[in-house]
Scaffold this motif. Structure first.
Motif, short mmCIF file in Angstrom:
data_model
loop_
_atom_site.label_atom_id
_atom_site.label_comp_id
_atom_site.label_asym_id
_atom_site.label_seq_id
_atom_site.Cartn_x
_atom_site.Cartn_y
_atom_site.Cartn_z
N THR A 97 14.61 0.97 -0.59
CA THR A 97 14.88 1.80 -1.78
C THR A 97 14.50 1.08 -3.07
N GLU A 98 13.44 0.30 -3.03
CA GLU A 98 13.05 -0.51 -4.19
C GLU A 98 11.94 0.10 -5.02
N VAL A 99 11.54 1.34 -4.74
CA VAL A 99 10.43 1.95 -5.46
C VAL A 99 10.88 2.40 -6.85
N GLU A 100 10.23 1.88 -7.86
CA GLU A 100 10.49 2.27 -9.25
C GLU A 100 9.14 2.41 -9.94
N GLY A 101 8.86 3.58 -10.46
CA GLY A 101 7.57 3.78 -11.12
C GLY A 101 6.46 3.87 -10.10
N GLU A 102 5.23 3.82 -10.59
CA GLU A 102 4.08 3.96 -9.71
C GLU A 102 3.97 2.78 -8.76
N PRO A 103 3.61 3.02 -7.50
CA PRO A 103 3.55 1.92 -6.52
C PRO A 103 2.44 0.93 -6.85
N ASP A 104 2.74 -0.33 -6.62
CA ASP A 104 1.74 -1.38 -6.85
C ASP A 104 1.68 -2.28 -5.63
N THR A 105 0.78 -3.26 -5.69
CA THR A 105 0.56 -4.13 -4.53
C THR A 105 1.81 -4.93 -4.17
N VAL A 106 2.63 -5.28 -5.16
CA VAL A 106 3.84 -6.05 -4.88
C VAL A 106 4.82 -5.22 -4.06
N ILE A 107 5.10 -4.00 -4.50
CA ILE A 107 6.07 -3.16 -3.79
C ILE A 107 5.54 -2.76 -2.42
N ILE A 108 4.23 -2.53 -2.30
CA ILE A 108 3.65 -2.20 -1.00
C ILE A 108 3.81 -3.37 -0.03
N ASN A 109 3.52 -4.57 -0.50
CA ASN A 109 3.65 -5.75 0.36
C ASN A 109 5.10 -6.01 0.75
N GLN A 110 6.03 -5.75 -0.18
CA GLN A 110 7.45 -5.89 0.16
C GLN A 110 7.83 -4.90 1.26
N GLY A 111 7.37 -3.67 1.12
CA GLY A 111 7.68 -2.66 2.11
C GLY A 111 7.06 -2.96 3.47
N ILE A 112 5.83 -3.47 3.46
CA ILE A 112 5.17 -3.83 4.71
C ILE A 112 5.93 -4.94 5.43
N LYS A 113 6.45 -5.89 4.66
CA LYS A 113 7.24 -6.97 5.25
C LYS A 113 8.48 -6.43 5.95
N VAL A 114 9.17 -5.49 5.29
CA VAL A 114 10.35 -4.87 5.89
C VAL A 114 9.95 -4.03 7.10
N LEU A 115 8.83 -3.34 7.02
CA LEU A 115 8.34 -2.52 8.12
C LEU A 115 8.08 -3.38 9.36
N LYS A 116 7.48 -4.53 9.16
CA LYS A 116 7.20 -5.42 10.29
C LYS A 116 8.49 -6.00 10.87
N GLN A 117 9.41 -6.39 9.99
CA GLN A 117 10.66 -6.98 10.46
C GLN A 117 11.50 -5.97 11.24
N SER A 118 11.50 -4.73 10.78
CA SER A 118 12.31 -3.70 11.43
C SER A 118 11.70 -3.18 12.72
N LYS A 119 10.39 -3.42 12.89
CA LYS A 119 9.65 -2.90 14.03
C LYS A 119 9.72 -1.37 14.11
N ALA A 120 9.83 -0.74 12.95
CA ALA A 120 9.85 0.72 12.89
C ALA A 120 8.50 1.28 13.34
N ASP A 121 8.55 2.43 13.99
CA ASP A 121 7.30 3.08 14.42
C ASP A 121 7.02 4.35 13.62
N PHE A 122 7.80 4.56 12.56
CA PHE A 122 7.60 5.74 11.72
C PHE A 122 8.05 5.42 10.29
N VAL A 123 7.26 5.84 9.33
CA VAL A 123 7.60 5.67 7.91
C VAL A 123 7.80 7.06 7.30
N VAL A 124 8.94 7.25 6.62
CA VAL A 124 9.23 8.51 5.95
C VAL A 124 9.50 8.23 4.48
#
Length: 422
Positions: A97-124
Protein backbone atom coordinates in the motif's frame (compact mmCIF):
# COMPACT_ATOMS: atom_id res chain seq x y z
CA UNK A 1 -17.39 -27.00 -55.95
CA UNK A 2 -16.46 -29.74 -53.49
CA UNK A 3 -15.12 -29.20 -49.98
CA UNK A 4 -11.69 -30.39 -51.15
CA UNK A 5 -11.71 -27.92 -54.05
CA UNK A 6 -12.62 -25.07 -51.69
CA UNK A 7 -9.84 -26.06 -49.29
CA UNK A 8 -7.34 -26.15 -52.16
CA UNK A 9 -8.31 -22.65 -53.33
CA UNK A 10 -8.11 -21.25 -49.79
CA UNK A 11 -4.70 -22.82 -49.14
CA UNK A 12 -3.33 -21.61 -52.48
CA UNK A 13 -4.57 -18.08 -51.75
CA UNK A 14 -2.96 -18.01 -48.30
CA UNK A 15 0.30 -19.49 -49.60
CA UNK A 16 0.45 -16.86 -52.35
CA UNK A 17 -0.25 -14.07 -49.82
CA UNK A 18 2.53 -15.24 -47.51
CA UNK A 19 5.02 -15.26 -50.39
CA UNK A 20 4.33 -11.63 -51.30
CA UNK A 21 6.15 -8.53 -50.10
CA UNK A 22 4.55 -6.18 -47.59
CA UNK A 23 3.74 -3.68 -50.35
CA UNK A 24 2.07 -6.37 -52.45
CA UNK A 25 0.02 -7.53 -49.46
CA UNK A 26 -1.22 -3.99 -48.84
CA UNK A 27 -2.68 -3.82 -52.36
CA UNK A 28 -4.90 -6.86 -51.82
CA UNK A 29 -8.66 -6.38 -51.18
CA UNK A 30 -9.52 -5.69 -47.52
CA UNK A 31 -5.81 -5.53 -46.61
CA UNK A 32 -6.36 -2.25 -44.79
CA UNK A 33 -9.25 -3.61 -42.75
CA UNK A 34 -7.32 -6.07 -40.57
CA UNK A 35 -6.71 -5.26 -36.90
CA UNK A 36 -5.92 -6.91 -33.58
CA UNK A 37 -8.27 -6.34 -30.67
CA UNK A 38 -7.55 -7.02 -26.99
CA UNK A 39 -9.58 -6.75 -23.78
CA UNK A 40 -9.66 -8.40 -20.34
CA UNK A 41 -10.74 -12.04 -20.38
CA UNK A 42 -13.18 -11.50 -17.51
CA UNK A 43 -15.10 -8.36 -16.56
CA UNK A 44 -17.14 -8.27 -13.34
CA UNK A 45 -19.52 -5.32 -12.85
CA UNK A 46 -22.20 -4.09 -10.49
CA UNK A 47 -22.72 -2.63 -7.03
CA UNK A 48 -20.90 -4.61 -4.33
CA UNK A 49 -19.38 -6.93 -6.93
CA UNK A 50 -16.08 -6.65 -5.06
CA UNK A 51 -17.51 -9.56 -3.05
CA UNK A 52 -16.93 -11.70 -6.17
CA UNK A 53 -13.20 -11.00 -6.23
CA UNK A 54 -12.24 -14.21 -4.44
CA UNK A 55 -14.33 -16.39 -6.75
CA UNK A 56 -12.88 -14.65 -9.81
CA UNK A 57 -9.35 -15.26 -8.60
CA UNK A 58 -10.12 -18.93 -7.92
CA UNK A 59 -11.52 -19.22 -11.45
CA UNK A 60 -8.21 -17.91 -12.75
CA UNK A 61 -6.17 -20.30 -10.62
CA UNK A 62 -4.72 -17.84 -8.09
CA UNK A 63 -3.27 -19.24 -4.87
CA UNK A 64 -1.57 -16.14 -3.42
CA UNK A 65 -2.32 -12.49 -4.28
CA UNK A 66 -0.22 -9.35 -3.99
CA UNK A 67 -2.83 -6.60 -3.51
CA UNK A 68 -1.41 -3.25 -4.66
CA UNK A 69 -3.28 -0.15 -3.45
CA UNK A 70 -3.04 3.63 -3.24
CA UNK A 71 -2.01 4.59 0.28
CA UNK A 72 -5.03 6.89 0.61
CA UNK A 73 -7.43 4.26 -0.74
CA UNK A 74 -6.13 1.85 1.89
CA UNK A 75 -6.42 4.45 4.67
CA UNK A 76 -10.02 5.12 3.67
CA UNK A 77 -10.83 1.44 4.13
CA UNK A 78 -11.71 0.81 0.47
CA UNK A 79 -9.40 -2.20 0.32
CA UNK A 80 -11.10 -4.11 3.17
CA UNK A 81 -13.78 -5.64 0.95
CA UNK A 82 -11.09 -7.04 -1.34
CA UNK A 83 -9.16 -8.44 1.59
CA UNK A 84 -12.26 -10.15 2.98
CA UNK A 85 -13.24 -11.67 -0.36
CA UNK A 86 -9.73 -13.00 -0.99
CA UNK A 87 -9.44 -14.45 2.52
CA UNK A 88 -12.88 -16.09 2.40
CA UNK A 89 -11.86 -17.79 -0.83
CA UNK A 90 -8.90 -19.37 0.96
CA UNK A 91 -6.35 -17.50 -1.13
CA UNK A 92 -3.10 -16.19 0.38
CA UNK A 93 -2.77 -12.42 0.62
CA UNK A 94 0.07 -9.90 0.82
CA UNK A 95 -0.63 -6.15 0.91
CA UNK A 96 1.44 -3.44 -0.76
CA UNK A 97 0.00 0.00 0.00
CA UNK A 98 2.91 2.35 -0.68
CA UNK A 99 1.69 3.85 -3.96
CA UNK A 100 1.50 7.64 -3.82
CA UNK A 101 1.28 9.69 -6.99
CA UNK A 102 2.41 8.43 -10.36
CA UNK A 103 4.39 5.16 -10.24
CA UNK A 104 8.14 5.39 -10.64
CA UNK A 105 11.05 2.98 -10.80
CA UNK A 106 11.58 3.10 -7.02
CA UNK A 107 8.02 2.08 -6.13
CA UNK A 108 7.97 -0.57 -8.88
CA UNK A 109 11.20 -2.10 -7.60
CA UNK A 110 9.88 -2.05 -4.02
CA UNK A 111 6.74 -3.85 -5.16
CA UNK A 112 8.70 -6.41 -7.17
CA UNK A 113 10.79 -7.18 -4.09
CA UNK A 114 7.63 -7.83 -2.05
CA UNK A 115 6.16 -9.86 -4.93
CA UNK A 116 9.21 -12.13 -4.99
CA UNK A 117 9.31 -12.51 -1.21
CA UNK A 118 5.61 -13.37 -1.00
CA UNK A 119 5.81 -15.83 -3.90
CA UNK A 120 2.43 -14.51 -5.03
CA UNK A 121 1.18 -15.82 -8.36
CA UNK A 122 -1.30 -13.00 -8.95
CA UNK A 123 -1.10 -9.19 -8.72
CA UNK A 124 -4.29 -7.15 -8.20
CA UNK A 125 -4.28 -3.34 -8.31
CA UNK A 126 -6.98 -1.29 -6.61
CA UNK A 127 -7.27 2.49 -6.68
CA UNK A 128 -6.85 5.26 -9.21
CA UNK A 129 -4.78 5.05 -12.35
CA UNK A 130 -1.52 5.26 -10.42
CA UNK A 131 -2.19 2.13 -8.38
CA UNK A 132 -3.38 0.21 -11.42
CA UNK A 133 -0.36 1.28 -13.46
CA UNK A 134 1.94 0.32 -10.58
CA UNK A 135 0.37 -3.13 -10.29
CA UNK A 136 0.68 -3.64 -14.04
CA UNK A 137 4.30 -2.54 -13.96
CA UNK A 138 5.17 -4.96 -11.16
CA UNK A 139 3.43 -7.88 -12.86
CA UNK A 140 5.25 -7.51 -16.18
CA UNK A 141 8.63 -6.19 -15.03
CA UNK A 142 9.44 -8.75 -12.35
CA UNK A 143 11.69 -10.62 -14.80
CA UNK A 144 13.14 -7.53 -16.48
CA UNK A 145 16.83 -6.82 -15.97
CA UNK A 146 18.47 -3.51 -16.80
CA UNK A 147 17.28 0.08 -17.30
CA UNK A 148 13.59 0.70 -17.77
CA UNK A 149 14.34 2.67 -20.93
CA UNK A 150 15.57 -0.55 -22.57
CA UNK A 151 12.00 -1.80 -22.80
CA UNK A 152 10.63 -1.31 -26.28
CA UNK A 153 7.04 -0.32 -27.02
CA UNK A 154 5.09 -3.49 -27.64
CA UNK A 155 7.97 -5.62 -26.39
CA UNK A 156 6.29 -7.33 -23.43
CA UNK A 157 4.16 -10.14 -24.75
CA UNK A 158 3.94 -12.43 -21.72
CA UNK A 159 4.13 -12.52 -17.92
CA UNK A 160 4.43 -15.27 -15.34
CA UNK A 161 1.93 -13.92 -12.81
CA UNK A 162 -1.77 -13.15 -13.14
CA UNK A 163 -3.02 -9.57 -13.25
CA UNK A 164 -6.28 -7.92 -12.24
CA UNK A 165 -7.44 -4.32 -11.81
CA UNK A 166 -10.14 -2.68 -9.68
CA UNK A 167 -10.58 1.06 -10.36
CA UNK A 168 -11.88 3.45 -7.70
CA UNK A 169 -12.29 6.32 -10.18
CA UNK A 170 -14.01 6.41 -13.57
CA UNK A 171 -11.42 7.87 -15.89
CA UNK A 172 -8.09 6.29 -16.75
CA UNK A 173 -9.34 3.02 -18.20
CA UNK A 174 -6.15 1.32 -16.97
CA UNK A 175 -8.22 -1.73 -16.05
CA UNK A 176 -8.55 -2.52 -19.76
CA UNK A 177 -5.44 -1.15 -21.49
CA UNK A 178 -2.20 -2.67 -22.76
CA UNK A 179 0.00 0.14 -21.47
CA UNK A 180 1.48 1.53 -18.28
CA UNK A 181 3.61 4.64 -17.84
CA UNK A 182 6.49 4.54 -15.34
CA UNK A 183 8.71 7.46 -14.34
CA UNK A 184 12.37 6.49 -14.69
CA UNK A 185 13.93 8.52 -11.88
CA UNK A 186 17.50 7.74 -12.97
CA UNK A 187 17.02 9.26 -16.41
CA UNK A 188 14.28 11.77 -15.53
CA UNK A 189 11.84 10.54 -18.18
CA UNK A 190 8.44 8.86 -18.37
CA UNK A 191 8.65 5.49 -20.10
CA UNK A 192 5.51 4.06 -21.71
CA UNK A 193 5.65 0.27 -21.36
CA UNK A 194 3.27 -1.38 -23.79
CA UNK A 195 2.39 -4.87 -24.92
CA UNK A 196 -0.19 -7.67 -24.74
CA UNK A 197 0.98 -8.68 -21.27
CA UNK A 198 -0.26 -5.34 -19.89
CA UNK A 199 -3.92 -6.24 -20.57
CA UNK A 200 -5.31 -7.48 -17.22
CA UNK A 201 -6.79 -10.97 -16.93
CA UNK A 202 -9.79 -9.41 -15.25
CA UNK A 203 -11.35 -6.03 -14.52
CA UNK A 204 -13.75 -5.55 -11.62
CA UNK A 205 -15.96 -2.45 -11.75
CA UNK A 206 -17.74 -1.73 -8.46
CA UNK A 207 -19.38 1.73 -8.42
CA UNK A 208 -19.69 1.58 -4.62
CA UNK A 209 -15.93 2.13 -4.43
CA UNK A 210 -16.40 5.43 -6.31
CA UNK A 211 -19.06 7.00 -4.07
CA UNK A 212 -16.59 9.01 -2.03
CA UNK A 213 -14.71 10.55 -4.96
CA UNK A 214 -14.83 14.39 -4.67
CA UNK A 215 -16.78 16.29 -7.33
CA UNK A 216 -13.73 17.98 -8.87
CA UNK A 217 -11.95 14.62 -9.21
CA UNK A 218 -15.10 13.06 -10.68
CA UNK A 219 -15.24 15.89 -13.22
CA UNK A 220 -11.57 15.66 -14.21
CA UNK A 221 -11.50 11.87 -14.50
CA UNK A 222 -14.79 11.94 -16.39
CA UNK A 223 -13.38 14.34 -18.97
CA UNK A 224 -10.36 12.05 -19.24
CA UNK A 225 -12.82 9.31 -20.21
CA UNK A 226 -14.45 11.60 -22.77
CA UNK A 227 -11.05 12.52 -24.21
CA UNK A 228 -10.09 8.85 -24.53
CA UNK A 229 -13.30 8.11 -26.40
CA UNK A 230 -13.20 11.11 -28.76
CA UNK A 231 -9.54 10.68 -29.65
CA UNK A 232 -9.99 6.93 -30.17
CA UNK A 233 -13.05 7.51 -32.39
CA UNK A 234 -11.15 9.65 -34.91
CA UNK A 235 -7.72 8.03 -34.50
CA UNK A 236 -5.80 6.96 -37.59
CA UNK A 237 -5.69 3.50 -36.03
CA UNK A 238 -9.41 3.25 -35.31
CA UNK A 239 -11.36 0.13 -36.24
CA UNK A 240 -15.04 -0.89 -36.18
CA UNK A 241 -14.91 -2.36 -32.67
CA UNK A 242 -12.98 0.51 -31.09
CA UNK A 243 -15.36 3.03 -32.74
CA UNK A 244 -18.37 1.24 -31.30
CA UNK A 245 -16.91 1.26 -27.79
CA UNK A 246 -15.88 4.91 -28.13
CA UNK A 247 -19.26 6.04 -29.47
CA UNK A 248 -21.22 4.48 -26.63
CA UNK A 249 -18.75 5.75 -24.04
CA UNK A 250 -19.32 9.30 -25.32
CA UNK A 251 -23.08 8.81 -25.23
CA UNK A 252 -22.89 7.72 -21.58
CA UNK A 253 -20.51 10.46 -20.43
CA UNK A 254 -22.70 13.24 -21.82
CA UNK A 255 -25.75 11.88 -19.98
CA UNK A 256 -24.17 10.67 -16.74
CA UNK A 257 -21.13 12.77 -15.88
CA UNK A 258 -22.97 16.00 -14.91
CA UNK A 259 -25.18 14.04 -12.48
CA UNK A 260 -22.24 12.09 -11.07
CA UNK A 261 -20.45 15.39 -10.41
CA UNK A 262 -23.48 17.18 -8.98
CA UNK A 263 -24.82 14.23 -6.99
CA UNK A 264 -21.91 11.99 -6.08
CA UNK A 265 -24.02 9.52 -4.12
CA UNK A 266 -26.09 8.58 -7.18
CA UNK A 267 -25.00 4.96 -7.49
CA UNK A 268 -26.63 4.51 -10.90
CA UNK A 269 -24.60 7.37 -12.39
CA UNK A 270 -21.42 6.09 -10.74
CA UNK A 271 -22.13 2.73 -12.34
CA UNK A 272 -22.75 4.30 -15.76
CA UNK A 273 -19.47 6.23 -15.55
CA UNK A 274 -17.53 3.12 -14.53
CA UNK A 275 -18.82 1.38 -17.66
CA UNK A 276 -18.06 4.45 -19.81
CA UNK A 277 -14.47 4.59 -18.55
CA UNK A 278 -14.09 0.89 -19.28
CA UNK A 279 -15.46 1.27 -22.82
CA UNK A 280 -13.26 4.28 -23.53
CA UNK A 281 -10.25 2.39 -22.16
CA UNK A 282 -10.86 -0.53 -24.50
CA UNK A 283 -11.36 1.92 -27.38
CA UNK A 284 -8.10 3.80 -27.00
CA UNK A 285 -6.11 0.71 -26.03
CA UNK A 286 -7.00 -0.74 -29.42
CA UNK A 287 -7.06 2.45 -31.51
CA UNK A 288 -4.62 4.88 -29.91
CA UNK A 289 -5.12 8.49 -28.86
CA UNK A 290 -4.02 11.84 -30.29
CA UNK A 291 -2.67 15.34 -29.86
CA UNK A 292 -4.63 16.18 -26.70
CA UNK A 293 -2.87 13.46 -24.75
CA UNK A 294 0.49 14.11 -26.43
CA UNK A 295 0.44 17.70 -25.12
CA UNK A 296 -1.25 16.93 -21.79
CA UNK A 297 1.51 14.50 -20.85
CA UNK A 298 4.11 17.26 -21.26
CA UNK A 299 2.39 20.14 -19.49
CA UNK A 300 1.12 17.82 -16.78
CA UNK A 301 4.60 16.55 -15.99
CA UNK A 302 6.27 19.96 -16.04
CA UNK A 303 3.61 22.03 -14.30
CA UNK A 304 1.97 19.34 -12.15
CA UNK A 305 -1.42 19.82 -13.77
CA UNK A 306 -3.80 16.91 -13.06
CA UNK A 307 -4.10 14.81 -16.19
CA UNK A 308 -7.88 15.09 -16.51
CA UNK A 309 -7.72 18.86 -16.04
CA UNK A 310 -5.04 19.20 -18.72
CA UNK A 311 -7.22 17.19 -21.10
CA UNK A 312 -10.27 19.32 -20.26
CA UNK A 313 -8.41 22.51 -21.16
CA UNK A 314 -6.83 21.18 -24.34
CA UNK A 315 -9.52 18.96 -25.86
CA UNK A 316 -11.77 21.63 -27.47
CA UNK A 317 -8.75 23.44 -28.97
CA UNK A 318 -7.30 20.21 -30.36
CA UNK A 319 -10.70 19.24 -31.78
CA UNK A 320 -10.90 22.60 -33.56
CA UNK A 321 -7.42 21.94 -34.96
CA UNK A 322 -8.15 18.35 -36.03
CA UNK A 323 -11.54 19.17 -37.56
CA UNK A 324 -9.82 20.04 -40.82
CA UNK A 325 -9.28 16.32 -41.45
CA UNK A 326 -11.98 14.63 -39.36
CA UNK A 327 -15.03 16.86 -39.71
CA UNK A 328 -17.13 13.82 -40.65
CA UNK A 329 -15.97 11.85 -37.61
CA UNK A 330 -16.84 14.63 -35.18
CA UNK A 331 -20.17 15.24 -36.92
CA UNK A 332 -21.08 11.58 -36.39
CA UNK A 333 -20.83 12.13 -32.63
CA UNK A 334 -23.55 14.79 -32.59
CA UNK A 335 -26.36 12.28 -32.11
CA UNK A 336 -24.44 10.55 -29.31
CA UNK A 337 -24.27 13.92 -27.58
CA UNK A 338 -27.99 14.58 -27.94
CA UNK A 339 -27.60 17.33 -30.53
CA UNK A 340 -30.50 17.81 -32.95
CA UNK A 341 -28.88 17.55 -36.36
CA UNK A 342 -31.88 17.33 -38.72
CA UNK A 343 -31.32 20.74 -40.32
CA UNK A 344 -27.54 20.90 -39.87
CA UNK A 345 -24.80 20.52 -42.44
CA UNK A 346 -21.87 18.26 -41.62
CA UNK A 347 -19.73 21.25 -40.72
CA UNK A 348 -22.43 22.67 -38.45
CA UNK A 349 -22.77 19.30 -36.68
CA UNK A 350 -19.00 19.16 -36.24
CA UNK A 351 -18.90 22.67 -34.75
CA UNK A 352 -21.84 21.84 -32.47
CA UNK A 353 -19.96 18.82 -31.10
CA UNK A 354 -16.86 20.91 -30.37
CA UNK A 355 -18.95 23.57 -28.64
CA UNK A 356 -20.77 20.88 -26.64
CA UNK A 357 -17.44 19.60 -25.29
CA UNK A 358 -16.33 23.13 -24.39
CA UNK A 359 -19.66 23.84 -22.66
CA UNK A 360 -19.49 20.58 -20.70
CA UNK A 361 -16.03 21.46 -19.38
CA UNK A 362 -17.33 24.85 -18.23
CA UNK A 363 -20.50 23.37 -16.71
CA UNK A 364 -18.42 20.96 -14.62
CA UNK A 365 -16.39 23.84 -13.19
CA UNK A 366 -13.12 22.83 -14.82
CA UNK A 367 -10.75 25.50 -16.18
CA UNK A 368 -10.77 26.28 -19.91
CA UNK A 369 -7.42 28.07 -19.99
CA UNK A 370 -3.85 27.42 -18.88
CA UNK A 371 -3.56 30.94 -17.46
CA UNK A 372 -4.04 29.84 -13.84
CA UNK A 373 -1.02 27.54 -14.05
CA UNK A 374 1.55 30.27 -14.77
CA UNK A 375 2.93 28.61 -17.88
CA UNK A 376 6.23 30.12 -19.01
CA UNK A 377 5.85 30.95 -22.70
CA UNK A 378 9.57 30.34 -23.08
CA UNK A 379 8.88 26.66 -22.33
CA UNK A 380 6.43 26.23 -25.20
CA UNK A 381 8.93 25.22 -27.93
CA UNK A 382 10.44 22.54 -25.71
CA UNK A 383 7.02 21.28 -24.64
CA UNK A 384 6.02 21.12 -28.31
CA UNK A 385 9.13 19.14 -29.25
CA UNK A 386 8.44 16.67 -26.46
CA UNK A 387 4.83 16.32 -27.60
CA UNK A 388 6.08 15.51 -31.10
CA UNK A 389 7.88 12.48 -29.62
CA UNK A 390 4.90 11.25 -27.58
CA UNK A 391 3.54 7.87 -28.66
CA UNK A 392 -0.02 9.21 -28.56
CA UNK A 393 0.68 11.44 -31.55
CA UNK A 394 0.76 8.39 -33.84
CA UNK A 395 -3.02 8.20 -33.82
CA UNK A 396 -3.76 11.88 -34.36
CA UNK A 397 -5.93 12.34 -37.48
CA UNK A 398 -4.13 15.48 -38.62
CA UNK A 399 -0.43 15.85 -39.23
CA UNK A 400 1.08 18.42 -36.90
CA UNK A 401 4.35 20.30 -36.49
CA UNK A 402 6.02 21.64 -33.37
CA UNK A 403 5.32 25.18 -34.61
CA UNK A 404 1.60 24.42 -34.84
CA UNK A 405 1.62 23.06 -31.29
CA UNK A 406 3.22 26.27 -30.05
CA UNK A 407 0.55 28.33 -31.83
CA UNK A 408 -2.17 26.15 -30.31
CA UNK A 409 -0.72 26.48 -26.81
CA UNK A 410 -0.50 30.27 -27.18
CA UNK A 411 -4.21 30.26 -28.04
CA UNK A 412 -4.97 28.22 -24.93
CA UNK A 413 -2.88 30.56 -22.78
CA UNK A 414 -4.75 33.58 -24.15
CA UNK A 415 -8.14 31.83 -23.82
CA UNK A 416 -8.50 32.62 -27.53
CA UNK A 417 -10.86 29.93 -28.76
CA UNK A 418 -11.06 29.93 -32.58
CA UNK A 419 -14.24 30.95 -34.38
CA UNK A 420 -13.78 28.12 -36.89
CA UNK A 421 -11.21 25.43 -37.63
CA UNK A 422 -7.60 26.37 -36.95
Amino acid sequence: MSANDIATVVNQTITQYLSESGEQQKKRPCSGKSFTFRSPAITVTGAYCVSQLGDTLLELGATHVLLVADKLVHQLGLVSGCEQSITLAGIGLTLFTEVEGEPDTVIINQGIKVLKQSKADFVVGIGGGSALDAAKGMAVMIDHQGPLADLKIGGIASRKVGLGCIPTTAGTGSETTDITVIQDLEYGIKVPVKGPALVPDFALLDPVLMLGVPDHVTAATGIDTLTHAIEAYVSRETNPLSKAYAYHAIETVIKSLPVAVGCGDDLDMRYEMSIAAYKAGIAFSNAGLGLTHAIAHQIGAQYHIPHGVANAILLPYVMAFNALTCEKGYAELAVAMGIKVESMTQRESCNAVIQMVRSLVQDLGLPNSLTVYNINTGDLPQLAERAMLDICLIGNPRQVTATQIVVLLNRVLANDFPEGYC
